[in-house]
Design a protein around this motif. Structure first.
Motif, PDB file in Angstrom:
ATOM      1  N   PRO A  28       0.829  -1.290   0.021  1.00  0.00           N
ATOM      2  CA  PRO A  28      -0.125   0.032   0.001  1.00  0.00           C
ATOM      3  C   PRO A  28       0.894   1.189   0.145  1.00  0.00           C
ATOM      4  N   ALA A  29       2.008   1.113   0.569  1.00  0.00           N
ATOM      5  CA  ALA A  29       2.849   2.571   0.517  1.00  0.00           C
ATOM      6  C   ALA A  29       3.810   2.279  -0.607  1.00  0.00           C
ATOM      7  N   SER A  30       4.147   3.317  -1.426  1.00  0.00           N
ATOM      8  CA  SER A  30       5.128   3.362  -2.273  1.00  0.00           C
ATOM      9  C   SER A  30       6.621   3.865  -1.531  1.00  0.00           C
ATOM     10  N   PRO A  31       7.648   3.250  -1.887  1.00  0.00           N
ATOM     11  CA  PRO A  31       8.893   3.815  -1.393  1.00  0.00           C
ATOM     12  C   PRO A  31       9.454   5.013  -2.282  1.00  0.00           C
ATOM     13  N   PHE A  32       8.777   5.418  -3.111  1.00  0.00           N
ATOM     14  CA  PHE A  32       9.456   6.612  -4.138  1.00  0.00           C
ATOM     15  C   PHE A  32       8.410   7.805  -3.732  1.00  0.00           C
ATOM     16  N   PRO A  33       9.067   8.772  -4.186  1.00  0.00           N
ATOM     17  CA  PRO A  33       8.720  10.261  -3.888  1.00  0.00           C
ATOM     18  C   PRO A  33       7.541  10.420  -5.274  1.00  0.00           C
ATOM     19  N   GLU A  34       6.635  11.449  -4.833  1.00  0.00           N
ATOM     20  CA  GLU A  34       5.919  11.686  -5.981  1.00  0.00           C
ATOM     21  C   GLU A  34       6.485  12.105  -6.995  1.00  0.00           C
ATOM     22  N   ASP A  96       5.191  -3.751 -15.342  1.00  0.00           N
ATOM     23  CA  ASP A  96       4.895  -3.164 -13.936  1.00  0.00           C
ATOM     24  C   ASP A  96       5.625  -2.152 -13.667  1.00  0.00           C
ATOM     25  N   GLY A  97       5.210  -1.327 -12.526  1.00  0.00           N
ATOM     26  CA  GLY A  97       5.860  -0.185 -11.833  1.00  0.00           C
ATOM     27  C   GLY A  97       7.333  -0.740 -11.397  1.00  0.00           C
ATOM     28  N   ALA A  98       8.174   0.059 -11.130  1.00  0.00           N
ATOM     29  CA  ALA A  98       9.339  -0.029 -10.649  1.00  0.00           C
ATOM     30  C   ALA A  98       9.447  -0.675  -9.362  1.00  0.00           C
ATOM     31  N   VAL A  99       8.412  -0.504  -8.550  1.00  0.00           N
ATOM     32  CA  VAL A  99       8.176  -1.043  -7.197  1.00  0.00           C
ATOM     33  C   VAL A  99       8.350  -2.585  -7.321  1.00  0.00           C
ATOM     34  N   VAL A 100       8.380  -3.471  -8.279  1.00  0.00           N
ATOM     35  CA  VAL A 100       8.627  -4.599  -8.421  1.00  0.00           C
ATOM     36  C   VAL A 100      10.078  -5.080  -8.177  1.00  0.00           C
ATOM     37  N   ALA A 101      10.883  -4.051  -8.372  1.00  0.00           N
ATOM     38  CA  ALA A 101      12.289  -4.473  -8.128  1.00  0.00           C
ATOM     39  C   ALA A 101      12.889  -4.094  -6.806  1.00  0.00           C
TER      40      ALA A 101
END
Length: 182
Positions: A28-34, A96-101
């Motif tokens: 639920p929380a992205s590790p990335f900034p906006e 997918d978004g970069a969050v998968v890495a």
């Protein structure tokens, strides 16, 4: 004339990396900034990641279009090689978004030009490579890669050197693909 084998190897490597990255559970929380802006890379020519002038600076010819299939869907990319200095470069789409890495082996989360990125290194004892997964939108990422294919004057190039080249390419790709996107 460029040889595609090292770049195809990189596409296969990223496929294997992505196959093992996702846990299947939504975070639920992205590790990335906006993001400064979303970049739609679904249709843009990935070879536009480098201008003709930037290709000349790297000592590479126009990019070679690459397509493939990853565990999460199709990928499109572009690859460049400089056989004089021993570096390969590539830019490719990730479905997918970069969050998968995030959380993959030998990776760190960082920010580049305002975009969240995951920096991943591999093969430090032989052909060091640095991959940067750029968070360009919720559903897409671009993977930027630099790989040393031969020793330099001091031996095997360090990850710092290779990742410096990857970061430079990623900055150019963000700027150029963002301007080229629909």
């Amino acid at each position: 004339m460029s040889r595609p084998a090292p770049l195809l190897f990189a596409l296969v490597t990223v496929g294997a990396l992505l196959a093992g990255c996702g846990s299947g559970a939504a975070d639920p929380a992205s590790p990335f900034p906006e993001r400064p802006a979303d970049i739609d890379v679904s249709t843009v020519d990935m070879c536009r990641a480098l201008t003709a002038g930037e290709q000349a600076e790297l000592g590479v010819e126009p990019g070679e279009v690459l397509t493939g299939e990853l565990s999460n869907g199709p990928t499109r990319g572009c690859g460049w090689s400089n056989y004089d200095d021993g570096y390969n470069y590539g830019v490719q789409t990730i479905a997918d978004g970069a969050v998968v890495a995030v959380g993959s082996v030998d990776s760190t989360v960082d920010v580049l030009d305002g975009y969240g990125v995951v920096v991943s290194t591999a093969h430090g004892e032989s052909v060091p490579g640095c991959s940067i997964y750029v968070d360009v939108s919720d559903a897409q990422a671009i993977r930027v890669q630099a790989q040393a294919t031969k020793d330099d004057a001091t031996g095997i190039p360090s990850f710092e050197t290779v990742c410096g080249r990857a970061r430079s390419l990623a900055s150019k790709a963000i700027r150029n693909l963002g301007a080229a996107a629909p």
